[in-house]
Scaffold this motif. Structure first.
Motif, PDB file in Angstrom:
ATOM      1  N   ALA A  98     -16.801  -7.057  -1.321  1.00 55.30           N
ATOM      2  CA  ALA A  98     -16.627  -6.532   0.038  1.00 55.30           C
ATOM      3  C   ALA A  98     -15.187  -6.684   0.529  1.00 55.30           C
ATOM      4  CB  ALA A  98     -17.584  -7.229   0.995  1.00 55.30           C
ATOM      5  N   SER A  99     -14.388  -7.509  -0.128  1.00 58.74           N
ATOM      6  CA  SER A  99     -12.982  -7.690   0.256  1.00 58.74           C
ATOM      7  C   SER A  99     -12.084  -6.552  -0.207  1.00 58.74           C
ATOM      8  CB  SER A  99     -12.448  -8.998  -0.321  1.00 58.74           C
ATOM      9  OG  SER A  99     -13.136 -10.094   0.210  1.00 58.74           O
ATOM     10  N   VAL A 100     -12.548  -5.772  -1.161  1.00 58.69           N
ATOM     11  CA  VAL A 100     -11.698  -4.715  -1.731  1.00 58.69           C
ATOM     12  C   VAL A 100     -11.271  -3.698  -0.670  1.00 58.69           C
ATOM     13  CG1 VAL A 100     -11.549  -2.880  -3.459  1.00 58.69           C
ATOM     14  CG2 VAL A 100     -12.590  -5.084  -4.062  1.00 58.69           C
ATOM     15  N   PRO A 101     -12.177  -3.132   0.125  1.00 60.39           N
ATOM     16  CA  PRO A 101     -11.732  -2.174   1.146  1.00 60.39           C
ATOM     17  C   PRO A 101     -10.756  -2.783   2.149  1.00 60.39           C
ATOM     18  CG  PRO A 101     -14.112  -2.037   0.869  1.00 60.39           C
ATOM     19  CD  PRO A 101     -13.641  -3.241   0.095  1.00 60.39           C
ATOM     20  N   ARG A 102     -11.007  -4.015   2.554  1.00 62.33           N
ATOM     21  CA  ARG A 102     -10.106  -4.682   3.519  1.00 62.33           C
ATOM     22  C   ARG A 102      -8.688  -4.768   2.952  1.00 62.33           C
ATOM     23  NH1 ARG A 102      -9.409 -10.794   4.497  1.00 62.33           N
ATOM     24  NH2 ARG A 102      -7.877 -10.725   6.152  1.00 62.33           N
ATOM     25  N   ALA A 103      -8.573  -5.176   1.697  1.00 63.36           N
ATOM     26  CA  ALA A 103      -7.255  -5.291   1.073  1.00 63.36           C
ATOM     27  C   ALA A 103      -6.593  -3.916   0.932  1.00 63.36           C
ATOM     28  CB  ALA A 103      -7.371  -5.968  -0.294  1.00 63.36           C
ATOM     29  N   ARG A 104      -7.356  -2.915   0.544  1.00 65.27           N
ATOM     30  CA  ARG A 104      -6.807  -1.549   0.427  1.00 65.27           C
ATOM     31  C   ARG A 104      -6.266  -1.073   1.764  1.00 65.27           C
ATOM     32  NH1 ARG A 104     -11.551   1.455  -0.799  1.00 65.27           N
ATOM     33  NH2 ARG A 104     -10.441   3.129   0.206  1.00 65.27           N
ATOM     34  N   TRP A 105      -7.052  -1.232   2.829  1.00 63.42           N
ATOM     35  CA  TRP A 105      -6.625  -0.761   4.143  1.00 63.42           C
ATOM     36  C   TRP A 105      -5.381  -1.494   4.615  1.00 63.42           C
ATOM     37  CZ3 TRP A 105     -12.322  -1.463   5.835  1.00 63.42           C
ATOM     38  CH2 TRP A 105     -13.082  -0.387   5.345  1.00 63.42           C
ATOM     39  N   ALA A 106      -5.343  -2.804   4.418  1.00 59.03           N
ATOM     40  CA  ALA A 106      -4.173  -3.587   4.853  1.00 59.03           C
ATOM     41  C   ALA A 106      -2.920  -3.143   4.098  1.00 59.03           C
ATOM     42  CB  ALA A 106      -4.420  -5.078   4.632  1.00 59.03           C
ATOM     43  N   LEU A 107      -3.042  -2.947   2.810  1.00 60.17           N
ATOM     44  CA  LEU A 107      -1.905  -2.508   2.005  1.00 60.17           C
ATOM     45  C   LEU A 107      -1.437  -1.123   2.425  1.00 60.17           C
ATOM     46  CD1 LEU A 107      -0.007  -2.842  -0.497  1.00 60.17           C
ATOM     47  CD2 LEU A 107      -1.846  -1.783  -1.836  1.00 60.17           C
ATOM     48  N   VAL A 108      -2.350  -0.192   2.523  1.00 56.63           N
ATOM     49  CA  VAL A 108      -1.989   1.190   2.890  1.00 56.63           C
ATOM     50  C   VAL A 108      -1.353   1.231   4.278  1.00 56.63           C
ATOM     51  CG1 VAL A 108      -2.949   3.471   3.446  1.00 56.63           C
ATOM     52  CG2 VAL A 108      -3.627   2.301   1.338  1.00 56.63           C
ATOM     53  N   ASP A 109      -1.926   0.551   5.246  1.00 57.32           N
ATOM     54  CA  ASP A 109      -1.356   0.536   6.601  1.00 57.32           C
ATOM     55  C   ASP A 109       0.062  -0.028   6.588  1.00 57.32           C
ATOM     56  OD1 ASP A 109      -3.664   1.618   7.655  1.00 57.32           O
ATOM     57  OD2 ASP A 109      -4.405  -0.281   8.492  1.00 57.32           O
ATOM     58  N   ASP A 110       0.267  -1.107   5.847  1.00 52.98           N
ATOM     59  CA  ASP A 110       1.581  -1.730   5.777  1.00 52.98           C
ATOM     60  C   ASP A 110       2.601  -0.802   5.102  1.00 52.98           C
ATOM     61  OD1 ASP A 110       3.263  -4.180   6.136  1.00 52.98           O
ATOM     62  OD2 ASP A 110       3.378  -4.001   3.955  1.00 52.98           O
ATOM     63  N   LEU A 111       2.208  -0.189   3.999  1.00 52.11           N
ATOM     64  CA  LEU A 111       3.141   0.693   3.284  1.00 52.11           C
ATOM     65  C   LEU A 111       3.470   1.945   4.099  1.00 52.11           C
ATOM     66  CD1 LEU A 111       1.811   0.426  -0.393  1.00 52.11           C
ATOM     67  CD2 LEU A 111       3.615  -0.910   0.741  1.00 52.11           C
ATOM     68  N   ARG A 112       2.507   2.474   4.819  1.00 49.76           N
ATOM     69  CA  ARG A 112       2.782   3.622   5.688  1.00 49.76           C
ATOM     70  C   ARG A 112       3.787   3.247   6.773  1.00 49.76           C
ATOM     71  NH1 ARG A 112      -3.375   5.682   6.299  1.00 49.76           N
ATOM     72  NH2 ARG A 112      -3.400   7.017   4.465  1.00 49.76           N
ATOM     73  N   ALA A 113       3.598   2.075   7.363  1.00 50.01           N
ATOM     74  CA  ALA A 113       4.500   1.608   8.420  1.00 50.01           C
ATOM     75  C   ALA A 113       5.921   1.433   7.890  1.00 50.01           C
ATOM     76  CB  ALA A 113       3.989   0.300   9.022  1.00 50.01           C
ATOM     77  N   ARG A 114       6.038   1.136   6.620  1.00 52.74           N
ATOM     78  CA  ARG A 114       7.360   0.942   6.006  1.00 52.74           C
ATOM     79  C   ARG A 114       7.940   2.227   5.429  1.00 52.74           C
ATOM     80  NH1 ARG A 114       7.204  -4.946   3.228  1.00 52.74           N
ATOM     81  NH2 ARG A 114       5.637  -5.862   4.565  1.00 52.74           N
ATOM     82  N   LYS A 115       7.245   3.331   5.636  1.00 46.72           N
ATOM     83  CA  LYS A 115       7.719   4.650   5.195  1.00 46.72           C
ATOM     84  C   LYS A 115       7.871   4.751   3.678  1.00 46.72           C
ATOM     85  CE  LYS A 115       8.571   6.067   9.504  1.00 46.72           C
ATOM     86  NZ  LYS A 115       7.412   5.936  10.290  1.00 46.72           N
ATOM     87  N   VAL A 116       6.977   4.086   2.948  1.00 51.14           N
ATOM     88  CA  VAL A 116       6.952   4.202   1.484  1.00 51.14           C
ATOM     89  C   VAL A 116       6.472   5.609   1.152  1.00 51.14           C
ATOM     90  CG1 VAL A 116       5.792   3.329  -0.596  1.00 51.14           C
ATOM     91  CG2 VAL A 116       6.604   1.740   1.156  1.00 51.14           C
ATOM     92  N   PRO A 117       7.019   6.245   0.116  1.00 55.24           N
ATOM     93  CA  PRO A 117       6.573   7.596  -0.247  1.00 55.24           C
ATOM     94  C   PRO A 117       5.055   7.668  -0.466  1.00 55.24           C
ATOM     95  CG  PRO A 117       8.547   7.033  -1.474  1.00 55.24           C
ATOM     96  CD  PRO A 117       8.112   5.781  -0.752  1.00 55.24           C
ATOM     97  N   ARG A 118       4.472   8.768  -0.031  1.00 53.73           N
ATOM     98  CA  ARG A 118       3.019   8.942  -0.061  1.00 53.73           C
ATOM     99  C   ARG A 118       2.430   8.757  -1.458  1.00 53.73           C
ATOM    100  NH1 ARG A 118       1.229  14.487   1.392  1.00 53.73           N
ATOM    101  NH2 ARG A 118       0.757  14.732  -0.790  1.00 53.73           N
ATOM    102  N   ASP A 119       3.095   9.282  -2.490  1.00 56.02           N
ATOM    103  CA  ASP A 119       2.542   9.145  -3.839  1.00 56.02           C
ATOM    104  C   ASP A 119       2.516   7.683  -4.291  1.00 56.02           C
ATOM    105  OD1 ASP A 119       5.389   9.309  -3.958  1.00 56.02           O
ATOM    106  OD2 ASP A 119       5.321   9.881  -6.064  1.00 56.02           O
ATOM    107  N   VAL A 120       3.498   6.899  -3.885  1.00 53.40           N
ATOM    108  CA  VAL A 120       3.518   5.473  -4.232  1.00 53.40           C
ATOM    109  C   VAL A 120       2.420   4.736  -3.464  1.00 53.40           C
ATOM    110  CG1 VAL A 120       4.903   3.360  -4.279  1.00 53.40           C
ATOM    111  CG2 VAL A 120       5.970   5.568  -4.809  1.00 53.40           C
ATOM    112  N   ILE A 121       2.194   5.119  -2.214  1.00 55.52           N
ATOM    113  CA  ILE A 121       1.106   4.511  -1.435  1.00 55.52           C
ATOM    114  C   ILE A 121      -0.236   4.787  -2.108  1.00 55.52           C
ATOM    115  CG2 ILE A 121      -0.169   4.578   0.747  1.00 55.52           C
ATOM    116  CD1 ILE A 121       2.527   5.163   2.142  1.00 55.52           C
ATOM    117  N   GLU A 122      -0.448   6.017  -2.534  1.00 53.72           N
ATOM    118  CA  GLU A 122      -1.703   6.372  -3.199  1.00 53.72           C
ATOM    119  C   GLU A 122      -1.885   5.582  -4.492  1.00 53.72           C
ATOM    120  OE1 GLU A 122      -1.360  10.613  -3.532  1.00 53.72           O
ATOM    121  OE2 GLU A 122      -1.835  10.925  -1.408  1.00 53.72           O
ATOM    122  N   GLU A 123      -0.818   5.430  -5.262  1.00 56.64           N
ATOM    123  CA  GLU A 123      -0.881   4.647  -6.496  1.00 56.64           C
ATOM    124  C   GLU A 123      -1.179   3.182  -6.193  1.00 56.64           C
ATOM    125  OE1 GLU A 123       2.930   5.473  -8.214  1.00 56.64           O
ATOM    126  OE2 GLU A 123       2.295   7.420  -8.986  1.00 56.64           O
ATOM    127  N   ALA A 124      -0.544   2.641  -5.159  1.00 61.79           N
ATOM    128  CA  ALA A 124      -0.765   1.239  -4.782  1.00 61.79           C
ATOM    129  C   ALA A 124      -2.207   1.031  -4.314  1.00 61.79           C
ATOM    130  CB  ALA A 124       0.224   0.823  -3.695  1.00 61.79           C
TER     131      ALA A 124
END
Length: 149
Positions: A27-53
């Motif tokens: 059940a922790s997997v979605p929480r970690a995914r969302w936290a990572l994606v939100d953080d990377l978006r806020a840092r303006k990481v390229p979309r393809d790298v966010i998807e890979e991460a």
């Protein structure tokens, strides 16, 4: 911070890190995914790298929960660094009985492709055994400036 040379001028690229500890349960997997994606978006990481991460963290964390022990406090540590467009992602757990490695699965197998997927996305990846656990790491979006054993 890391230095990157552009022509004759060295440009400083800030290194930003974040660490998240999650319970050693699926059940922790979605929480970690969302936290990572939100953080990377806020840092303006390229979309393809966010998807890979997002794919990589889900695969690595799921493998940790299914095949390894928790850290002594009952958690798994998810850590990432952002260096410009490059994301270095680590998942640290209490280790398991076997060394994580990509395996070739039959076409009909319902699981077992996670590290092959991670390897296909990664610029670099590896496994680091430590005194009290194991870290599986991946570098996405370009080469890592930090070489690991």
């Amino acid at each position: 911070m890391t230095a990157e040379t552009t022509g004759r001028t060295a440009v400083r690229i800030p290194t930003r890190t974040r660490t998240l500890r999650v319970a050693h349960v699926t059940a922790s997997v979605p929480r970690a995914r969302w936290a990572l994606v939100d953080d990377l978006r806020a840092r303006k990481v390229p979309r393809d790298v966010i998807e890979e991460a997002e794919i990589a963290v889900a695969e690595l964390l799921t493998n940790s929960v299914l095949h390894a022990r928790a850290l002594p406090d009952g958690t798994v540590r998810v850590h990432w660094q952002v260096k410009g467009p490059v994301v270095e992602l680590d998942v640290t757990d209490g280790g398991g009985g076997s060394q994580p490695k990509p395996v070739h699965q039959s076409l009909l197998a319902s699981s077992g492709r996670g590290l092959r997927i991670v390897r296909s996305l990664a610029h670099e990846w590896g496994v680091q055994d430590e005194e009290h656990g194991r870290t599986v790491w991946v570098c996405l979006g370009g080469p890592s400036r930090r070489r690991r054993p």
